[in-house]
Design a protein around this motif. Structure first.
Motif, PDB file in Angstrom:
ATOM      1  N   THR A 231      -1.234   8.179  16.370  1.00 34.35           N
ATOM      2  CA  THR A 231      -0.852   6.766  16.466  1.00 34.35           C
ATOM      3  C   THR A 231      -2.132   5.944  16.524  1.00 34.35           C
ATOM      4  N   HIS A 232      -2.295   5.008  15.572  1.00 38.42           N
ATOM      5  CA  HIS A 232      -3.593   4.337  15.466  1.00 38.42           C
ATOM      6  C   HIS A 232      -3.477   2.992  14.749  1.00 38.42           C
ATOM      7  N   ARG A 233      -4.599   2.294  14.699  1.00 38.73           N
ATOM      8  CA  ARG A 233      -4.661   1.027  13.953  1.00 38.73           C
ATOM      9  C   ARG A 233      -4.494   1.324  12.474  1.00 38.73           C
ATOM     10  N   MET A 234      -3.894   0.376  11.735  1.00 35.75           N
ATOM     11  CA  MET A 234      -3.664   0.593  10.304  1.00 35.75           C
ATOM     12  C   MET A 234      -4.126  -0.601   9.477  1.00 35.75           C
ATOM     13  N   SER A 235      -5.256  -1.130   9.875  1.00 35.11           N
ATOM     14  CA  SER A 235      -5.944  -2.146   9.069  1.00 35.11           C
ATOM     15  C   SER A 235      -7.359  -2.246   9.595  1.00 35.11           C
ATOM     16  N   ASN A 236      -8.213  -2.874   8.849  1.00 32.89           N
ATOM     17  CA  ASN A 236      -9.566  -3.106   9.339  1.00 32.89           C
ATOM     18  C   ASN A 236      -9.514  -4.091  10.509  1.00 32.89           C
ATOM     19  N   ASN A 237     -10.551  -4.075  11.327  1.00 35.33           N
ATOM     20  CA  ASN A 237     -10.580  -4.920  12.520  1.00 35.33           C
ATOM     21  C   ASN A 237     -10.408  -6.399  12.164  1.00 35.33           C
ATOM     22  N   GLY A 238      -9.487  -7.033  12.873  1.00 38.33           N
ATOM     23  CA  GLY A 238      -9.258  -8.461  12.685  1.00 38.33           C
ATOM     24  C   GLY A 238      -8.352  -8.812  11.524  1.00 38.33           C
ATOM     25  N   ILE A 239      -7.899  -7.813  10.752  1.00 39.00           N
ATOM     26  CA  ILE A 239      -7.056  -8.070   9.573  1.00 39.00           C
ATOM     27  C   ILE A 239      -5.583  -7.834   9.939  1.00 39.00           C
ATOM     28  N   ALA A 240      -4.804  -8.904   9.897  1.00 42.57           N
ATOM     29  CA  ALA A 240      -3.373  -8.808  10.218  1.00 42.57           C
ATOM     30  C   ALA A 240      -2.599  -8.442   8.957  1.00 42.57           C
ATOM     31  N   SER A 241      -2.791  -7.228   8.491  1.00 41.88           N
ATOM     32  CA  SER A 241      -2.175  -6.791   7.241  1.00 41.88           C
ATOM     33  C   SER A 241      -0.662  -6.714   7.365  1.00 41.88           C
ATOM     34  N   ARG A 242       0.027  -7.017   6.257  1.00 41.84           N
ATOM     35  CA  ARG A 242       1.484  -6.906   6.225  1.00 41.84           C
ATOM     36  C   ARG A 242       1.950  -5.630   5.539  1.00 41.84           C
ATOM     37  N   THR A 243       1.012  -4.938   4.878  1.00 35.60           N
ATOM     38  CA  THR A 243       1.363  -3.691   4.194  1.00 35.60           C
ATOM     39  C   THR A 243       0.645  -2.517   4.855  1.00 35.60           C
ATOM     40  N   VAL A 244       1.273  -1.329   4.753  1.00 36.02           N
ATOM     41  CA  VAL A 244       0.724  -0.138   5.404  1.00 36.02           C
ATOM     42  C   VAL A 244      -0.382   0.465   4.539  1.00 36.02           C
ATOM     43  N   ASN A 245      -0.023   1.024   3.390  1.00 40.13           N
ATOM     44  CA  ASN A 245      -1.010   1.646   2.503  1.00 40.13           C
ATOM     45  C   ASN A 245      -1.367   0.704   1.355  1.00 40.13           C
ATOM     46  N   ALA A 246      -2.602   0.852   0.877  1.00 40.90           N
ATOM     47  CA  ALA A 246      -3.060   0.147  -0.326  1.00 40.90           C
ATOM     48  C   ALA A 246      -3.524   1.211  -1.315  1.00 40.90           C
ATOM     49  N   PRO A 247      -3.664   0.888  -2.582  1.00 39.53           N
ATOM     50  CA  PRO A 247      -4.148   1.886  -3.550  1.00 39.53           C
ATOM     51  C   PRO A 247      -5.454   2.518  -3.079  1.00 39.53           C
ATOM     52  N   GLY A 248      -5.446   3.808  -2.915  1.00 43.60           N
ATOM     53  CA  GLY A 248      -6.641   4.521  -2.475  1.00 43.60           C
ATOM     54  C   GLY A 248      -6.908   4.445  -0.989  1.00 43.60           C
ATOM     55  N   VAL A 249      -6.057   3.767  -0.225  1.00 45.46           N
ATOM     56  CA  VAL A 249      -6.265   3.617   1.231  1.00 45.46           C
ATOM     57  C   VAL A 249      -4.992   4.078   1.958  1.00 45.46           C
ATOM     58  N   PRO A 250      -4.884   5.366   2.267  1.00 49.16           N
ATOM     59  CA  PRO A 250      -3.677   5.895   2.919  1.00 49.16           C
ATOM     60  C   PRO A 250      -3.740   5.773   4.446  1.00 49.16           C
ATOM     61  N   TRP A 251      -3.476   4.587   4.967  1.00 55.18           N
ATOM     62  CA  TRP A 251      -3.503   4.424   6.422  1.00 55.18           C
ATOM     63  C   TRP A 251      -2.475   5.336   7.096  1.00 55.18           C
ATOM     64  N   SER A 252      -1.354   5.562   6.422  1.00 53.12           N
ATOM     65  CA  SER A 252      -0.338   6.439   7.019  1.00 53.12           C
ATOM     66  C   SER A 252       0.210   7.416   5.993  1.00 53.12           C
ATOM     67  N   GLN A 253       0.087   8.722   6.333  1.00 49.75           N
ATOM     68  CA  GLN A 253       0.763   9.785   5.592  1.00 49.75           C
ATOM     69  C   GLN A 253       1.898  10.344   6.461  1.00 49.75           C
ATOM     70  N   GLY A 254       2.332   9.534   7.417  1.00 51.96           N
ATOM     71  CA  GLY A 254       3.371   9.920   8.382  1.00 51.96           C
ATOM     72  C   GLY A 254       3.008   9.509   9.796  1.00 51.96           C
ATOM     73  N   CYS A 255       1.781   8.982   9.967  1.00 56.57           N
ATOM     74  CA  CYS A 255       1.347   8.513  11.282  1.00 56.57           C
ATOM     75  C   CYS A 255       2.121   7.252  11.676  1.00 56.57           C
TER      76      CYS A 255
END
Length: 376
Positions: free
Chosen positions: A314-338
């Motif tokens: 269980t962890h952060r899923m964006s760069n610091n200070g970025i209030a992202s609305r999407t989980v993964n981006a192309p080439g950036v797998p923030w979550s593979q099930g996390c």
């Protein structure tokens, strides 16, 4: 015949076998008690309060007055807990004001006996003995009517049409499912709710973090994801292969709804550079249950259950200070099930985790619920 005999009328004497309820006047003597408002002081109990407002009453009547206090204040039992500052309604035969009740002159031996009897009276249970009342005869035999016993019907549980995500609603749902809710000082409740059965690559689920501080619950809600993102390798559209999953079956890991006790360990450091993702996180240290989804249809497929340690931290899923609305981006797998949230939201959890550790509670329990758990 001797002297004329005067027979008692019905008003003078009740028929044989009639039970006569004792009135307040009979219990307390000359006057019915008035009801006083009393603020509970430290060290006081129901017996001492009843005695304070009725100093001349004997012990047996004090016991009846204690029962009266229980009934007036809906306490349920003479052993009910009362707290300093609590307001109680108390039957009173004297107006205390600023006056102190007159002392009763008794010998030390009598005081000891009275105190022993007081303690015994405080422990006694309510007398539920049924008294037999014989039939009344007034010239003709009266047959006793058999009245049918009233059958208590169970209270209907109110149907939940809309989900209740309040503290009481969450606790009620946990109770229904037989899950634990922690109220120990500083121990954190980490409760996630999966809102639907689709993979939308968004933080469209909910996380409630609840912790008791000085006896009072503190609760926050943040956007959350309980499923993998759709993009990048390991996401739903490009699942891990059979070798990568370590199960012999390809597919994206999806944690199954359940309460996982002591499954996470909080990893923290003064220097974030020493940490994985260079940020505090919850490290999976207990086994969890999973589905492996390999259909790529963006819908959760519930099939075979796999158990194990698959690194779903269980962890952060964006760069610091970025209030992202999407989980993964192309080439950036923030979550593979996390499980996780954008960094500004995940940051709000850190004080809870640190307080949990400082309070000596060690590992953290993760409870994953489904939206359907809150509606009928």
């Amino acid at each position: 015949m001797g002297k004329e005999t005067s027979w008692p009328t019905q008003k003078q004497q009740p028929p044989y076998g009639t039970l006569v309820a004792a009135s307040p006047e009979r219990i307390l003597g000359k006057k019915a008690p008035k009801i006083s408002q009393h603020t509970v002081q430290a060290g006081e109990g129901l017996w001492t309060i009843a005695k304070k407002y009725n100093p001349l009453a004997p012990i047996t009547e004090i016991a009846q007055l204690v029962q009266k206090i229980v009934k007036l204040n809906n306490l349920g039992s003479v052993k009910a807990l009362i707290a300093p500052g609590q307001m109680l309604k108390v039957p009173s035969t004297v107006n205390l004001g600023n006056q102190k009740p007159p002392p009763q002159k008794t010998s030390p031996k009598i005081n000891d006996k009275l105190r022993a009897l007081e303690l015994k009276m405080m422990e006694q249970q309510a007398d539920n003995t049924k008294v037999y009342q014989p039939p009344i005869f007034e010239g003709k035999k009266v047959n006793k009517k058999n009245t049918p016993k009233k059958v208590k019907t169970p209270k209907k549980v109110k149907k939940r049409v809309k989900p209740d995500f309040s503290l009481s609603g969450i606790k009620d749902t946990l109770k229904r499912k037989g899950y634990k809710f922690y109220e120990e000082e500083g121990k954190v409740n980490l409760i996630a709710i999966r809102m639907d059965e689709t993979y939308d690559n968004k933080f469209s689920d909910k996380l409630f973090t609840i912790q008791h501080i000085k006896g009072k619950p503190k609760i926050i809600e943040i956007p959350w994801t309980t499923t993998a993102g759709t993009l990048a390798h390991g996401g739903v559209l490009d699942p891990l292969n059979a070798v990568e999953t370590q199960t012999g079956v390809a597919g994206t890991a999806t944690i199954i709804e359940k309460q996982y006790e002591n499954v996470y360990t909080f990893m923290d450091s003064k220097n974030y550079q020493n940490l994985w993702l260079k940020y505090p996180y919850l490290y999976q240290t207990g086994s969890m249950d999973y589905y492996r989804d390999n259909t790529k249809d963006l819908k959760l497929d519930r099939g075979k259950v796999y158990k194990g340690f698959y690194g779903t931290n269980t962890h952060r899923m964006s760069n610091n200070g970025i209030a992202s609305r999407t989980v993964n981006a192309p080439g950036v797998p923030w979550s593979q099930g996390c499980q996780g949230a954008p960094e500004p939201e995940f940051k709000k959890l850190l004080p809870f985790f640190r307080k949990h550790v400082q309070s000596g509670h060690g590992k953290i329990t993760y409870t994953l619920l489904n939206y359907s758990d809150f509606v009928d």
